[in-house]
Design a protein around this motif. Structure first.
Motif, PDB file in Angstrom:
ATOM      1  N   MET A   1      50.446  45.918  13.879  1.00  0.00           N
ATOM      2  CA  MET A   1      50.002  44.683  13.300  1.00  0.00           C
ATOM      3  C   MET A   1      50.068  44.795  11.778  1.00  0.00           C
ATOM      4  O   MET A   1      50.036  45.889  11.230  1.00  0.00           O
ATOM      5  N   PHE A   2      50.173  43.661  11.124  1.00  0.00           N
ATOM      6  CA  PHE A   2      50.179  43.607   9.668  1.00  0.00           C
ATOM      7  C   PHE A   2      48.742  43.610   9.172  1.00  0.00           C
ATOM      8  O   PHE A   2      47.898  42.864   9.675  1.00  0.00           O
ATOM      9  N   VAL A   3      48.445  44.453   8.177  1.00  0.00           N
ATOM     10  CA  VAL A   3      47.099  44.535   7.613  1.00  0.00           C
ATOM     11  C   VAL A   3      47.198  44.484   6.098  1.00  0.00           C
ATOM     12  O   VAL A   3      47.997  45.190   5.489  1.00  0.00           O
ATOM     13  N   SER A   4      46.373  43.620   5.510  1.00  0.00           N
ATOM     14  CA  SER A   4      46.259  43.533   4.064  1.00  0.00           C
ATOM     15  C   SER A   4      44.797  43.793   3.716  1.00  0.00           C
ATOM     16  O   SER A   4      43.893  43.251   4.369  1.00  0.00           O
ATOM     17  N   ILE A   5      44.572  44.619   2.695  1.00  0.00           N
ATOM     18  CA  ILE A   5      43.208  44.966   2.302  1.00  0.00           C
ATOM     19  C   ILE A   5      43.021  44.632   0.830  1.00  0.00           C
ATOM     20  O   ILE A   5      43.827  45.041  -0.011  1.00  0.00           O
ATOM     21  N   VAL A   6      41.970  43.882   0.543  1.00  0.00           N
ATOM     22  CA  VAL A   6      41.615  43.540  -0.831  1.00  0.00           C
ATOM     23  C   VAL A   6      40.324  44.273  -1.157  1.00  0.00           C
ATOM     24  O   VAL A   6      39.338  44.154  -0.425  1.00  0.00           O
ATOM     25  N   ILE A   7      40.353  45.037  -2.246  1.00  0.00           N
ATOM     26  CA  ILE A   7      39.179  45.831  -2.610  1.00  0.00           C
ATOM     27  C   ILE A   7      38.563  45.292  -3.892  1.00  0.00           C
ATOM     28  O   ILE A   7      39.253  44.866  -4.809  1.00  0.00           O
ATOM     29  N   ASP A   8      37.237  45.280  -3.924  1.00  0.00           N
ATOM     30  CA  ASP A   8      36.465  44.941  -5.116  1.00  0.00           C
ATOM     31  C   ASP A   8      35.396  46.032  -5.253  1.00  0.00           C
ATOM     32  O   ASP A   8      34.263  45.853  -4.829  1.00  0.00           O
ATOM     33  N   PRO A   9      35.796  47.180  -5.796  1.00  0.00           N
ATOM     34  CA  PRO A   9      34.866  48.310  -5.856  1.00  0.00           C
ATOM     35  C   PRO A   9      33.747  48.066  -6.858  1.00  0.00           C
ATOM     36  O   PRO A   9      33.928  47.400  -7.879  1.00  0.00           O
ATOM     37  N   GLY A  10      32.597  48.627  -6.548  1.00  0.00           N
ATOM     38  CA  GLY A  10      31.440  48.492  -7.419  1.00  0.00           C
ATOM     39  C   GLY A  10      31.353  49.569  -8.472  1.00  0.00           C
ATOM     40  O   GLY A  10      30.551  49.465  -9.405  1.00  0.00           O
ATOM     41  N   SER A  11      32.160  50.622  -8.356  1.00  0.00           N
ATOM     42  CA  SER A  11      32.129  51.705  -9.344  1.00  0.00           C
ATOM     43  C   SER A  11      33.516  52.357  -9.421  1.00  0.00           C
ATOM     44  O   SER A  11      34.354  52.172  -8.546  1.00  0.00           O
TER      45      SER A  11
ATOM     46  N   ILE B   1      34.954  44.790   0.473  1.00  0.00           N
ATOM     47  CA  ILE B   1      36.275  45.047   1.034  1.00  0.00           C
ATOM     48  C   ILE B   1      36.587  43.919   2.014  1.00  0.00           C
ATOM     49  O   ILE B   1      35.750  43.576   2.847  1.00  0.00           O
ATOM     50  N   ARG B   2      37.784  43.337   1.911  1.00  0.00           N
ATOM     51  CA  ARG B   2      38.225  42.330   2.884  1.00  0.00           C
ATOM     52  C   ARG B   2      39.508  42.827   3.534  1.00  0.00           C
ATOM     53  O   ARG B   2      40.433  43.246   2.849  1.00  0.00           O
ATOM     54  N   ILE B   3      39.532  42.773   4.858  1.00  0.00           N
ATOM     55  CA  ILE B   3      40.686  43.208   5.629  1.00  0.00           C
ATOM     56  C   ILE B   3      41.235  41.998   6.380  1.00  0.00           C
ATOM     57  O   ILE B   3      40.506  41.334   7.121  1.00  0.00           O
ATOM     58  N   TYR B   4      42.523  41.716   6.163  1.00  0.00           N
ATOM     59  CA  TYR B   4      43.212  40.621   6.837  1.00  0.00           C
ATOM     60  C   TYR B   4      44.166  41.228   7.856  1.00  0.00           C
ATOM     61  O   TYR B   4      45.011  42.036   7.497  1.00  0.00           O
ATOM     62  N   GLN B   5      44.031  40.829   9.130  1.00  0.00           N
ATOM     63  CA  GLN B   5      44.849  41.385  10.208  1.00  0.00           C
ATOM     64  C   GLN B   5      45.583  40.272  10.938  1.00  0.00           C
ATOM     65  O   GLN B   5      44.996  39.225  11.229  1.00  0.00           O
ATOM     66  N   PHE B   6      46.863  40.521  11.250  1.00  0.00           N
ATOM     67  CA  PHE B   6      47.607  39.567  12.049  1.00  0.00           C
ATOM     68  C   PHE B   6      48.723  40.294  12.779  1.00  0.00           C
ATOM     69  O   PHE B   6      49.421  41.094  12.155  1.00  0.00           O
TER      70      PHE B   6
END
Length: 102
Positions: A1-11, A62-67
């Motif tokens: 499957m296709f996975v896209s991950i968007v990260i917004d780290p706090g440190s 963290i947001r993970i988009y799966q399709f």
């Protein structure tokens, strides 16, 4: 499957750990905070979520988009050390294809 991950780290430490984790699991950096991998199995993603949970803290998002996942488009979010999941149907509504945007 296709996975896209968007990260917004706090440190900076979390950012470094996440970047190392994603590059070691075959993800490629597409944009500043977006990583993608077109060939991830469900088991690999489950292990990756455990690893992400291990290296993140309360302030990371963290947001993970799966399709596709069972014919659905799935968005999973880690916020305040809690995972939440949203599933959207990938099929057109009313059996009709959606019109193309110009």
């Amino acid at each position: 499957m296709f996975v896209s991950i968007v990260i917004d780290p706090g440190s900076i430490d979390s950012a470094s750990s996440l970047v190392n984790l994603l590059t070691n699991t075959g993800f490629k950096k597409i944009q500043r905070s977006c990583w993608e991998n077109p060939k991830v199995t469900e088991n690999e993603l489950a292990d990756l979520k455990k690893d992400i949970d291990r290296v993140t803290d309360y302030y990371d998002v963290i947001r993970i988009y799966q399709f596709p996942l069972n014919g659905m488009f799935v968005i999973t979010e880690l916020r305040e050390k809690k995972w939440k999941r949203c599933q959207l149907s990938a099929a057109p509504q009313n059996g009709k294809p959606r019109p193309a945007r110009k």
